[in-house]
Design a protein around this motif. Structure first.
Motif, PDB file in Angstrom:
ATOM      1  N   LYS A 153       0.846  -1.207   0.000  1.00 35.26           N
ATOM      2  CA  LYS A 153       0.000   0.000   0.000  1.00 35.26           C
ATOM      3  C   LYS A 153       0.877   1.251   0.000  1.00 35.26           C
ATOM      4  O   LYS A 153       0.698   2.163  -0.801  1.00 35.26           O
ATOM      5  N   ASP A 157       1.208   3.940  -2.986  1.00 39.80           N
ATOM      6  CA  ASP A 157       0.838   5.330  -2.713  1.00 39.80           C
ATOM      7  C   ASP A 157       1.992   6.264  -3.033  1.00 39.80           C
ATOM      8  O   ASP A 157       1.824   7.285  -3.706  1.00 39.80           O
ATOM      9  N   TYR A 184     -12.102  -3.192   7.414  1.00 45.84           N
ATOM     10  CA  TYR A 184     -12.654  -1.861   7.628  1.00 45.84           C
ATOM     11  C   TYR A 184     -14.024  -1.701   6.999  1.00 45.84           C
ATOM     12  O   TYR A 184     -14.514  -0.586   6.828  1.00 45.84           O
ATOM     13  N   PHE A 211      -6.371   8.114  -2.034  1.00 45.64           N
ATOM     14  CA  PHE A 211      -6.035   9.543  -1.961  1.00 45.64           C
ATOM     15  C   PHE A 211      -4.772   9.885  -2.745  1.00 45.64           C
ATOM     16  O   PHE A 211      -4.577  11.029  -3.167  1.00 45.64           O
ATOM     17  N   PRO A 221     -11.002  20.982  -3.790  1.00 44.71           N
ATOM     18  CA  PRO A 221     -10.588  19.849  -2.956  1.00 44.71           C
ATOM     19  C   PRO A 221     -10.857  18.531  -3.688  1.00 44.71           C
ATOM     20  O   PRO A 221     -11.841  18.403  -4.409  1.00 44.71           O
TER      21      PRO A 221
ATOM     22  N   ASP B 157      -0.282  21.758  -0.463  1.00 40.31           N
ATOM     23  CA  ASP B 157      -0.472  20.311  -0.585  1.00 40.31           C
ATOM     24  C   ASP B 157       0.859  19.592  -0.761  1.00 40.31           C
ATOM     25  O   ASP B 157       1.137  18.590  -0.097  1.00 40.31           O
ATOM     26  N   TRP B 179     -11.601  25.736   4.149  1.00 40.38           N
ATOM     27  CA  TRP B 179     -10.633  25.425   3.104  1.00 40.38           C
ATOM     28  C   TRP B 179     -11.290  24.922   1.815  1.00 40.38           C
ATOM     29  O   TRP B 179     -10.611  24.566   0.863  1.00 40.38           O
ATOM     30  N   ILE B 180     -12.637  24.904   1.806  1.00 37.88           N
ATOM     31  CA  ILE B 180     -13.353  24.570   0.573  1.00 37.88           C
ATOM     32  C   ILE B 180     -13.958  25.859   0.050  1.00 37.88           C
ATOM     33  O   ILE B 180     -14.688  26.547   0.773  1.00 37.88           O
ATOM     34  N   PHE B 211      -6.623  16.179   1.377  1.00 40.01           N
ATOM     35  CA  PHE B 211      -6.069  14.837   1.144  1.00 40.01           C
ATOM     36  C   PHE B 211      -4.574  14.768   1.425  1.00 40.01           C
ATOM     37  O   PHE B 211      -4.026  13.705   1.725  1.00 40.01           O
ATOM     38  N   CYS B 214      -3.048  13.008   4.477  1.00 39.16           N
ATOM     39  CA  CYS B 214      -3.151  11.567   4.672  1.00 39.16           C
ATOM     40  C   CYS B 214      -1.794  10.922   4.856  1.00 39.16           C
ATOM     41  O   CYS B 214      -0.848  11.201   4.122  1.00 39.16           O
ATOM     42  N   ASN B 215      -1.718  10.025   5.836  1.00 42.85           N
ATOM     43  CA  ASN B 215      -0.483   9.323   6.144  1.00 42.85           C
ATOM     44  C   ASN B 215      -0.364   8.090   5.254  1.00 42.85           C
ATOM     45  O   ASN B 215      -1.242   7.235   5.259  1.00 42.85           O
ATOM     46  N   THR B 216       0.740   7.994   4.493  1.00 46.60           N
ATOM     47  CA  THR B 216       0.898   6.870   3.578  1.00 46.60           C
ATOM     48  C   THR B 216       1.178   5.563   4.317  1.00 46.60           C
ATOM     49  O   THR B 216       1.075   4.495   3.730  1.00 46.60           O
ATOM     50  N   SER B 218      -0.540   4.440   6.778  1.00 47.37           N
ATOM     51  CA  SER B 218      -1.746   3.902   7.395  1.00 47.37           C
ATOM     52  C   SER B 218      -2.159   2.599   6.741  1.00 47.37           C
ATOM     53  O   SER B 218      -2.123   2.478   5.525  1.00 47.37           O
ATOM     54  N   ARG B 220      -5.131   1.429   6.665  1.00 48.12           N
ATOM     55  CA  ARG B 220      -6.484   1.525   6.114  1.00 48.12           C
ATOM     56  C   ARG B 220      -6.567   2.733   5.201  1.00 48.12           C
ATOM     57  O   ARG B 220      -5.798   3.694   5.371  1.00 48.12           O
ATOM     58  N   PRO B 221      -7.496   2.716   4.244  1.00 50.98           N
ATOM     59  CA  PRO B 221      -7.678   3.891   3.385  1.00 50.98           C
ATOM     60  C   PRO B 221      -7.935   5.136   4.225  1.00 50.98           C
ATOM     61  O   PRO B 221      -8.573   5.075   5.270  1.00 50.98           O
ATOM     62  N   GLN B 224     -10.544  11.251   5.752  1.00 54.12           N
ATOM     63  CA  GLN B 224     -10.316  12.686   5.656  1.00 54.12           C
ATOM     64  C   GLN B 224     -11.437  13.500   6.282  1.00 54.12           C
ATOM     65  O   GLN B 224     -11.224  14.609   6.739  1.00 54.12           O
ATOM     66  N   PHE B 234     -16.341   2.642  10.347  1.00 55.80           N
ATOM     67  CA  PHE B 234     -16.336   1.347  10.999  1.00 55.80           C
ATOM     68  C   PHE B 234     -15.014   1.130  11.714  1.00 55.80           C
ATOM     69  O   PHE B 234     -13.951   1.383  11.164  1.00 55.80           O
TER      70      PHE B 234
END
Lengths: 342, 364
Positions: A153, A157, A184, A211, A221, B157, B179-180, B211, B214-216, B218, B220-221, B224, B234
């Motif tokens: 993964k 990524d 998950y 992502f 975004p 980013d 931020w949107i 986005f 996001c921590n690479t 992790s 799990r997906p 955000q 879940f």
């Protein structure tokens, strides 16, 4: 009639020897450069071996490393010969080695050309290795709890972020695999159950991407989920939206990257072949000019240097004759052996 | 009593001159190194100019660049002088210039030391610049349609992805700003209208991050949106979840990065300073030994070299007196206002009435 004869007097010989010595040291640098390029290519292949299913062939970088080392050694030897050539005390010990050395250099140049050819051809093998490897990488993206695959993964990524690409051919490859692990997924949720049951293999498929496919240059975004559903997002049309996620596939991106690297290495190897040929020609001129000195005791005497003693055709026919006589020599011996045994 | 006196034979002097010639050329190279370090620092700071508020932090790379160039020039001259010092006739050309050269170089080495110390002191200014700059950049993140700010989103980013950080101090900074952009908000929806009305300034605030946070690593997906809502995902508890997003703030990440660069540069400059000082000491010995040789007259004889002719205290006192007398000369001039045409009553006694009677003995 000698090929390209040039007359030499002492200052010209000295200049030739000095210039050739310098050229040989430049060739040693070129040999070191080829060695380090081979090493660099090997490291780059190893860095992304997971993307190629750990199946990639290291033949080309190993060949480059070997050729670089041989080039260093051979050119250093040539430089030493040049350095000693003007000293009548030292040169005689190198004299008998010059002819075999020149023949070796000839074969080495052929080896260099073959290496350059391999550099250009290996791109095809990399293309197929990447296609297979990326397909498997995307399949195993979710298996972060399986030993041996838990870093897939992260690797995928990072590759997508670094090379600004998404998926194998394009982002739709992510729609065909389940990239969210079952750990998950809430199986008590109706929506999840519907999706899992909607296909034969029971995979949780969605029109979403990870992502790492997001394009930071997008003015809005990132939209990762429900990519093909225009009504899920305000003011969004997936058919014309190009800035949201990377549209290029990772195979194309990686092949372009490796292709550029290999083309450069191949071009440099061809340049080194030209350099080596110049070295060989210079050494031939130097040694022949030292051999044909009118008065061997007088260093000031004039002499003549050439590339070949006779013309190209004559040298070639001489070579053929020699090879034939070597062959005939074997045949005569066989006949005698047959006669003696019978 | 001379300071650190050393005897020099002719061969020792020649060897010293040759070694100093080579060392001066090495110093030219170190001057180039200084120059390129300053240039590198300037480029690194300029690369992220959008994330730093207007602070005066450019003086450090500028100083390093100028010090590097001056060091090159001074050491080039020093090399030329040392090369000529082997030959006593050529030395006479440089004789008058040597002492001023040594004094100038001595004060110049102080500049190098100051440059090294400044590298270590820049941290405070940088922290302030980064805090303000990042806060502004996050506020303007959504303004991708405003000319002059349209690349801020991409810069922020890529910064968060490259430095593995999120927000200013942490990811919660993103909860406090919108931020949107309004262009992408459907104001017909009730949920959007509720959020906009929920705060005084009418901003669309949510517990979500871009986005790039996001921590690479992790497993799990990336989660955000609705980060603080455990029931939205879940098997998720945001209080214990550490691998989902980058935990470090970008201010700290950038500060660590720049501090590391500055400390490396500072250490290199200190080593260069010590090297320059040792070369200068060698040149001083060479100068004093050659001058003493001139005094002795015989070019082949031994001579002595020292750092200072008298002890520190005496040298300091004599220099101080010189400066004082310079000051005194100025003072005398100011009595007459410096004007040579003012008629000053002469204290000499001329004229017949004032001739002292002298009895001239007549020659017999």
């Amino acid at each position: 009639m000698a090929l390209m004869p040039i007359k030499f007097d002492l200052p010209k010989r000295v200049k030739l020897a000095q210039g050739l010595w310098l050229l040989y040291w430049v060739s040693v640098m070129a040999g070191i450069m080829i060695f380090s390029l081979g090493l660099f290519f090997k490291i780059e292949l190893r860095k992304r071996s997971e993307m190629m299913d750990n199946d990639e062939s290291h033949f080309v970088p190993n060949l480059l490393i070997l050729v670089g080392l041989i080039a260093c050694g051979a050119n250093a030897f040539g430089g030493k010969v040049c350095h000693d050539s003007l000293d009548p005390a030292k040169f005689p010990k190198w004299k008998p080695m010059v002819k075999p050395y020149l023949i070796f250099c000839c074969f080495f140049n052929v080896l260099l050309l073959v290496t350059a050819l391999f550099c250009f051809l290996v791109q095809f093998s990399i293309y197929f290795a990447l296609a297979e490897g990326l397909k498997n990488g995307i399949k195993f993206y979710k298996d972060t709890d399986t030993p041996g695959r838990c870093f897939m993964k992260r690797t995928l990524d990072m590759t997508q972020i670094e090379f600004r690409c998404c998926g194998n051919n394009n982002f739709r490859d992510w729609f065909e695999v389940q990239w969210i692990s079952n750990r998950y997924l809430d199986f008590s949720n109706d929506e999840v159950k519907d999706r899992v049951m909607s296909n034969v293999e029971g995979k949780f498929l969605m029109d979403s991407v990870p992502f790492s496919c997001c394009n930071p240059g997008s003015p809005r975004p990132c939209i990762q989920h429900h990519l093909t559903n225009n009504s899920a997002h305000y003011d969004y049309d997936h058919r014309i939206e190009e800035l949201n996620i990377w549209t290029r596939g990772c195979r194309e991106a990686l092949v372009a990257y490796y292709g550029g690297m290999l083309n450069t290495i191949g071009a440099l190897v061809v340049a080194v072949v030209v350099l080596e040929s110049a070295d060989m020609a210079g050494l031939k001129y130097l040694t022949t000019s030292l051999e044909t000195m009118a008065d061997p005791e007088n260093p000031e005497s004039e002499s003549e240097g050439w590339l070949l003693e006779k013309g190209v055709k004559e040298t070639f026919s001489d070579l053929m004759e020699k090879l034939k006589s070597m062959g005939k020599g074997n045949q005569v011996e066989e006949g005698e052996a047959a006669a003696t045994t019978s | 009593m001379a300071v650190l006196r050393v005897k020099f034979t002719k061969t020792k002097r020649d060897k010293l001159a040759q070694v100093l010639w080579i060392l001066n050329w090495v110093s030219v190279v170190t001057g180039l190194v200084l120059f390129s370090l300053g240039l590198f620092l300037k480029v690194e700071i300029n690369k992220r100019w959008e994330l730093m508020a207007e602070r005066d932090i450019h003086y450090i790379p500028n100083m390093l660049i100028s010090v590097g160039l001056i060091a090159c020039a001074i050491n080039f001259l020093g090399g030329k002088i040392c090369y000529d010092c082997v030959d006593t006739t050529k030395f006479l050309r440089w004789k008058l210039l040597l002492l001023p050269y040594i004094v100038c170089t001595f004060f110049f080495t102080f500049c190098i030391l100051v440059g090294a110390l400044m590298c270590y002191s820049m941290r405070g200014e940088l922290e302030g610049a980064l805090t303000e700059g990042l806060r502004e950049a996050m506020r303007l993140y959504k303004d991708t349609d405003t000319p002059g700010r349209c690349f801020l989103k991409r810069t922020l980013d890529t910064l968060q992805m490259e430095f593995q950080c999120c927000g200013n101090a942490g990811f919660r900074d993103w909860f406090q700003i919108q931020w949107i952009s309004n262009r992408y908000l459907d104001v017909a929806k009730k949920e959007v209208v509720d959020r906009l009305r929920s705060n005084v300034e009418g901003r669309y605030l949510l517990d979500g991050v871009p986005f790039s946070c996001c921590n690479t690593f992790s497993p799990r997906p990336c989660i955000q949106h609705q980060i603080t809502n455990n029931s939205a995902h879940f098997n998720y508890e945001y209080q214990t979840e550490e691998l989902n997003l980058w935990m470090k703030g970008c201010r700290q990440a950038l500060l660590e990065y720049y501090t590391y660069i500055m400390q490396s540069i500072g250490l290199t400059v200190l080593i260069i300073w010590l090297f320059e000082l040792s070369v200068l000491t060698g040149v001083r010995y060479l100068q004093t030994s050659l001058e003493n040789l001139m005094r002795l007259g015989d070019p082949e004889s031994e001579s002595e070299g020292w750092l200072l002719e008298n002890s520190f205290v005496e040298t300091a006192r004599s220099n101080f007196n010189i400066i004082k007398s310079l000051g005194k000369c100025n003072q005398i001039d100011t009595v007459q206002n410096g004007d040579p045409n003012i008629d000053v009553p002469s204290t000499a006694h001329y004229g017949p009435a004032n001739v002292p009677t002298k009895h001239i003995s007549q020659a017999c």
